[in-house]
Design a protein around this motif. Structure first.
Motif, PDB file in Angstrom:
ATOM      1  N   GLY A  71       0.776  -1.167   0.085  1.00 19.00           N
ATOM      2  CA  GLY A  71      -0.111   0.059  -0.071  1.00 19.00           C
ATOM      3  C   GLY A  71       0.829   1.241  -0.017  1.00 19.00           C
ATOM      4  O   GLY A  71       2.195   1.282   0.337  1.00 19.00           O
ATOM      5  N   PHE A  72       0.187   2.167  -0.309  1.00 19.76           N
ATOM      6  CA  PHE A  72       0.955   3.548  -0.472  1.00 19.76           C
ATOM      7  C   PHE A  72       0.254   4.410   0.703  1.00 19.76           C
ATOM      8  O   PHE A  72      -0.709   4.843   1.012  1.00 19.76           O
ATOM      9  CB  PHE A  72       0.695   4.317  -1.815  1.00 19.76           C
ATOM     10  N   ALA A  73       1.117   4.546   1.850  1.00 20.20           N
ATOM     11  CA  ALA A  73       0.483   5.283   3.107  1.00 20.20           C
ATOM     12  C   ALA A  73       0.042   6.759   3.106  1.00 20.20           C
ATOM     13  O   ALA A  73       0.794   7.392   2.357  1.00 20.20           O
ATOM     14  CB  ALA A  73       1.809   5.020   4.294  1.00 20.20           C
ATOM     15  N   GLU A  74      -0.897   7.013   3.742  1.00 21.12           N
ATOM     16  CA  GLU A  74      -1.282   8.531   3.656  1.00 21.12           C
ATOM     17  C   GLU A  74      -0.279   9.530   4.148  1.00 21.12           C
ATOM     18  O   GLU A  74      -0.054  10.645   3.685  1.00 21.12           O
ATOM     19  CB  GLU A  74      -2.573   8.646   4.411  1.00 21.12           C
ATOM     20  N   GLY A  75       0.376   9.127   5.222  1.00 18.65           N
ATOM     21  CA  GLY A  75       1.485   9.882   5.856  1.00 18.65           C
ATOM     22  C   GLY A  75       2.605  10.116   4.935  1.00 18.65           C
ATOM     23  O   GLY A  75       3.366  11.210   4.766  1.00 18.65           O
ATOM     24  N   VAL A  76       2.812   9.261   3.840  1.00 22.59           N
ATOM     25  CA  VAL A  76       3.993   9.198   2.836  1.00 22.59           C
ATOM     26  C   VAL A  76       3.366  10.186   1.741  1.00 22.59           C
ATOM     27  O   VAL A  76       4.151  11.079   1.350  1.00 22.59           O
ATOM     28  CB  VAL A  76       4.373   7.964   2.018  1.00 22.59           C
ATOM     29  N   GLN A  77       2.211  10.233   1.507  1.00 23.85           N
ATOM     30  CA  GLN A  77       1.509  11.040   0.636  1.00 23.85           C
ATOM     31  C   GLN A  77       1.803  12.652   1.106  1.00 23.85           C
ATOM     32  O   GLN A  77       1.824  13.589   0.112  1.00 23.85           O
ATOM     33  CB  GLN A  77       0.024  10.952   0.156  1.00 23.85           C
ATOM     34  N   ALA A  78       1.532  12.941   2.406  1.00 25.32           N
ATOM     35  CA  ALA A  78       1.607  14.006   2.818  1.00 25.32           C
ATOM     36  C   ALA A  78       2.938  14.372   3.089  1.00 25.32           C
ATOM     37  O   ALA A  78       3.462  15.392   3.815  1.00 25.32           O
ATOM     38  CB  ALA A  78       1.097  13.875   3.977  1.00 25.32           C
ATOM     39  N   GLY A  79       4.070  13.818   2.785  1.00 24.97           N
ATOM     40  CA  GLY A  79       5.467  14.071   2.822  1.00 24.97           C
ATOM     41  C   GLY A  79       6.222  13.567   3.884  1.00 24.97           C
ATOM     42  O   GLY A  79       7.471  13.578   3.827  1.00 24.97           O
ATOM     43  N   GLY A  80       5.611  12.296   4.490  1.00 24.80           N
ATOM     44  CA  GLY A  80       6.278  11.595   5.583  1.00 24.80           C
ATOM     45  C   GLY A  80       7.258  10.496   4.999  1.00 24.80           C
ATOM     46  O   GLY A  80       7.259  10.232   3.461  1.00 24.80           O
ATOM     47  N   LYS A  81       7.994   9.822   5.817  1.00 27.65           N
ATOM     48  CA  LYS A  81       8.910   8.733   5.254  1.00 27.65           C
ATOM     49  C   LYS A  81       8.376   7.420   5.855  1.00 27.65           C
ATOM     50  O   LYS A  81       8.689   7.396   7.271  1.00 27.65           O
ATOM     51  CB  LYS A  81      10.198   8.964   5.433  1.00 27.65           C
ATOM     52  N   LEU A  82       8.108   6.332   5.214  1.00 28.96           N
ATOM     53  CA  LEU A  82       7.855   5.161   5.669  1.00 28.96           C
ATOM     54  C   LEU A  82       9.051   4.432   6.175  1.00 28.96           C
ATOM     55  O   LEU A  82       9.910   4.199   5.204  1.00 28.96           O
ATOM     56  CB  LEU A  82       6.866   4.250   4.590  1.00 28.96           C
ATOM     57  N   VAL A  83       9.160   3.826   7.321  1.00 27.21           N
ATOM     58  CA  VAL A  83      10.326   3.336   7.835  1.00 27.21           C
ATOM     59  C   VAL A  83       9.718   1.829   8.375  1.00 27.21           C
ATOM     60  O   VAL A  83       8.916   1.780   9.251  1.00 27.21           O
ATOM     61  CB  VAL A  83      10.881   4.049   9.039  1.00 27.21           C
ATOM     62  N   GLN A  84      10.488   0.839   7.869  1.00 24.71           N
ATOM     63  CA  GLN A  84       9.923  -0.711   8.224  1.00 24.71           C
ATOM     64  C   GLN A  84      11.137  -0.859   9.522  1.00 24.71           C
ATOM     65  O   GLN A  84      12.181  -1.138   9.120  1.00 24.71           O
ATOM     66  CB  GLN A  84      10.099  -1.652   7.169  1.00 24.71           C
ATOM     67  N   VAL A  85      10.661  -0.794  10.701  1.00 18.50           N
ATOM     68  CA  VAL A  85      11.695  -1.043  11.982  1.00 18.50           C
ATOM     69  C   VAL A  85      12.096  -2.457  11.874  1.00 18.50           C
ATOM     70  O   VAL A  85      13.302  -2.826  12.269  1.00 18.50           O
ATOM     71  CB  VAL A  85      11.004  -0.624  13.185  1.00 18.50           C
ATOM     72  N   ILE A  86      10.926  -3.434  11.713  1.00 16.95           N
ATOM     73  CA  ILE A  86      11.240  -4.791  11.890  1.00 16.95           C
ATOM     74  C   ILE A  86      11.054  -5.533  10.421  1.00 16.95           C
ATOM     75  O   ILE A  86       9.913  -5.416   9.962  1.00 16.95           O
ATOM     76  CB  ILE A  86      10.372  -5.323  13.030  1.00 16.95           C
TER      77      ILE A  86
END
Length: 191
Positions: A109-124
């Motif tokens: 999926g394409f996260a709403e927060g990424v669309q707003a300029g955030g960065k998706l981080v996979q911690v685990i």
């Protein structure tokens, strides 16, 4: 979950000298435990490359002297300099007994927060799951579409029908971090 077939030879000599000779023959000493007794065997080193150097998790069907055993790879030892495989521990699994294994996490999926300029981080990258061998997943797929800025997915928020995630409940799997770009977009929206 996918099945990987592996042929092994039973080992009778278990000392250092015998192990050294095995490694010189490009073979890897292994042990299968979890059954009635431990089974020491060896496999050809090149047969392990598609099992070890892959992001996938397999149920391993080991053929030793005409007997078939289903197992999962528990521990692997590498040489500190050459990275050759030195030893592998396999855990014998049974259809009626649950097993705990680490499986990879896949975000979709394409996260709403990424669309707003955030960065998706996979911690685990991997989660420990407990299930019967027939219900073991090849991977855990998580939908991040509704993940907003500053939000995260924790283990306690997950629930599945056929298996249970046994990691600590407060562990963060993925999150959308606020970036400078997203802060400036928010500041621009407020003016």
């Amino acid at each position: 979950m996918q099945v990987f077939e592996l042929k092994g030879e039973l080992r009778t000599d278990l000392g250092k000298k015998a192990t050294k000779v095995l490694r010189e023959e490009k073979k890897v000493p292994c042990v299968l435990y979890g059954g009635k007794e431990n089974i020491h065997f060896s496999v050809v080193e090149k047969d392990l490359s598609k099992l070890v150097y892959t992001p996938f998790v397999y149920i391993v069907k080991i053929m030793i002297d005409g007997n078939a055993y289903e197992a999962v790879m528990r521990e692997i030892q590498f040489h500190p300099v050459t990275d050759r495989i030195l030893h592998i521990d396999f855990y014998h699994i049974f259809a009626e007994k649950p097993v705990i294994i680490e499986v990879p996490v896949k975000l979709k999926g394409f996260a709403e927060g990424v669309q707003a300029g955030g960065k998706l981080v996979q911690v685990i990258r991997k989660l420990k799951v407990k299930a019967l061998p027939a219900n073991l997943p090849g991977e855990v797929e998580l939908d991040v579409t509704s993940l907003g800025l500053g939000k995260s997915i924790k283990v306690k928020e997950l629930s599945f029908d056929n298996f249970e995630v046994v990691n600590t409940k407060e562990v963060v799997i993925a999150q959308v971090k606020v970036t400078r770009a997203s802060k400036s977009v928010e500041a621009g929206d407020k003016k």
